[in-house]
Design an enzyme around this catalytic site. Sequence first.
Site, PDB file in Angstrom:
ATOM      1  CG  HIS A  37      33.034  32.545  56.790  1.00  0.00           C
ATOM      2  ND1 HIS A  37      32.033  33.111  56.033  1.00  0.00           N
ATOM      3  CD2 HIS A  37      33.313  31.336  56.229  1.00  0.00           C
ATOM      4  CE1 HIS A  37      31.720  32.281  55.039  1.00  0.00           C
ATOM      5  NE2 HIS A  37      32.476  31.198  55.137  1.00  0.00           N
ATOM      6  CE  LYS A 244      38.763  29.075  59.733  1.00  0.00           C
ATOM      7  NZ  LYS A 244      38.813  28.258  58.498  1.00  0.00           N
ATOM      8  NE  ARG A 318      46.653  38.012  13.045  1.00  0.00           N
ATOM      9  CZ  ARG A 318      47.839  37.427  13.085  1.00  0.00           C
ATOM     10  NH1 ARG A 318      48.435  37.219  14.249  1.00  0.00           N
ATOM     11  NH2 ARG A 318      48.436  37.031  11.984  1.00  0.00           N
ATOM     12  CD  GLU A 366      46.986  32.899  29.458  1.00  0.00           C
ATOM     13  OE1 GLU A 366      47.724  32.763  28.467  1.00  0.00           O
ATOM     14  OE2 GLU A 366      47.012  32.119  30.446  1.00  0.00           O
ATOM     15  CG  ASP A 424      48.735  27.850  15.046  1.00  0.00           C
ATOM     16  OD1 ASP A 424      49.731  27.278  14.564  1.00  0.00           O
ATOM     17  OD2 ASP A 424      48.730  29.042  15.370  1.00  0.00           O
ATOM     18  CD  GLN A 428      47.423  27.356  20.165  1.00  0.00           C
ATOM     19  OE1 GLN A 428      47.924  28.461  20.391  1.00  0.00           O
ATOM     20  NE2 GLN A 428      47.442  26.377  21.046  1.00  0.00           N
TER      21      GLN A 428
END
Length: 623
Positions: A37, A244, A318, A366, A424, A428
Amino acid sequence: MEGYHKPDQQKLQALKDTANRLRISSIQATTAAGSGHPTSCCSAAEIMAVLFFHTMRYKSQDPRNPHNDRFVLSKGHAAPILYAVWAEAGFLPEAELLNLRKISSDLDGHPVPKQAFTDVATGSLGQGLGAACGMAYTGKYFDKASYRVYCLLGDGELSEGSVWEAMAFASIYKLDNLVAILDINRLGQSDPAPLQHQMDIHQKRCEAFGWHAIIVDGHSVEELCKAFGQAKHQPTAIIAKTFKGRGITGVEDKESWHGKPLPKNMAEQIIQEIYSQIQSKKKILATPPQEDAPSVDIANIRMPSLPSYKVGDKIATRKAYGQALAKLGHASDRIIALDGDTKNSTFSEIFKKEHPDRFIECYIAEQNMVSIAVGCATRNRTVPFCSTFAAFFTRAFDQIRMAAISESNINLCGSHCGVSIGEDGPSQMALEDLAMFRSVPMSTVFYPSDGVATEKAVELAANTKGICFIRTSRPENAIIYNNNEDFQVGQAKVVLKSKDDQVTVIGAGVTLHEALAAAESLKKEKINIRVLDPFTIKPLDRKLILDSARATKGRILTVEDHYYEGGIGEAVSSAVVGEPGITVTHLAVNRVPRSGKPAELLKMFGIDKDAIAQAVKGLITKA
């Protein structure tokens, strides 16, 4: 202007000359490779020259020195100009640049950490700034050092949501040691970028996210020097208007040149044109850093004491994870925890309570959380543990696979696995996570079945290289191991056995306890089964599985709170494939589940104690 000293004309010309040498090297390397590139490199030439030979502080012969300023090339396809920089700095032989992309060279098409000057692999766009945030957070809050972090992004990748997750994070945590340089060269891969050269909109977006945003001519070394001098007091975005293919006659600012090397004849002509603009061959020496980063040792971090559980007591794995992580935090001040606003479900809140200065709330982002962890882990500065519902890690799979390419040492704990979470419902329920994490190169997948095993998994993960995943469950289950039980990666446990066992049953987490309950009911019918706890799904204890299978007439039954694809059943089948006289039968979730009580769902999907007992009887009858 505070702290800014304008370079003299000689220095400015030297920076211009450096930029043009970087252009030439990028063109030569990509033409020699026949791919790459060059136009994406040429738009960033002045940026890279000013960064590395005016602004940054580092030891050019020791790229990973902990005191050095950090640099992340988020637009990883511009790798040739990064390599050119390190040749200009004297770390790489210039001749090596012509081996770009060859199988015999370390100069891959995109940056990878086998290069000493690359902390994180890039090339999957939108991830570099998150990693840079992790480095900057570590520098400011853990190392409390003066090194700064710079990240170069392309305008095309600004369409990635993960970039803006990182922008928000940097603002929330006031990362004034972080500078993002936006190379606004107008053109994407197949079309112009959405904003092209609307610099004011780029600026307003950055400012809306709480950044100090400075628009510059990205081909003016003087403006760049000035802008970098202003990068203080809050995270700073230098929004560089560039073109560019800058300097390539007939190609500059033209579409359809992305990822295309110049033909040899054309390259030679362009190189002559650029070379004619260079006034001096003298190179600028790198400025050394201030040496104030603390010495850090993250080797062999051990729990301060044995677990303190009582056999028969009940605890969800958990919760055992949260307790274990908080405990390990007392063994080293380099254990850190990150969470995605689920800390009261994953129980990482226990760590936060005991070690508030080492807990990073990443909120519901996340992808960025994983990138932050990768950045925090660079140069072995910290041992990060990230937690959220395991289902939500699927959103970050690209970041996780890039973490593996980065050879990163990070630990991820996914809670709320399988249908056993209950009411749930399916959104989930993690039912794909084992398949996902098993597929990651050099990963270790822990699946502890009680509190003792969970505590051991946390300790082992902290000392295991690569990506570690710990799968935890919501239901409370009985402690089955003594506190002094020894656990090792790749070492399964025989939880129940007799000399008359007829089937080997392999379960983990909730299903291990269902298997033990099934064994009790089968025993009343004079049917004995051997129950195995794999502990790690990757690597799997192939020897123990084979030994157990051969002792139970070759019969293996796997049962898991996961879809059939990619879970324990397929892992076991792969381990024993080709072994004569061994058959593997799977029990797993076979369709998208629904809400219900955990026991109802385990029964509905055929992975409870009754289903196990029935399957065992079927295997015996079939014989």
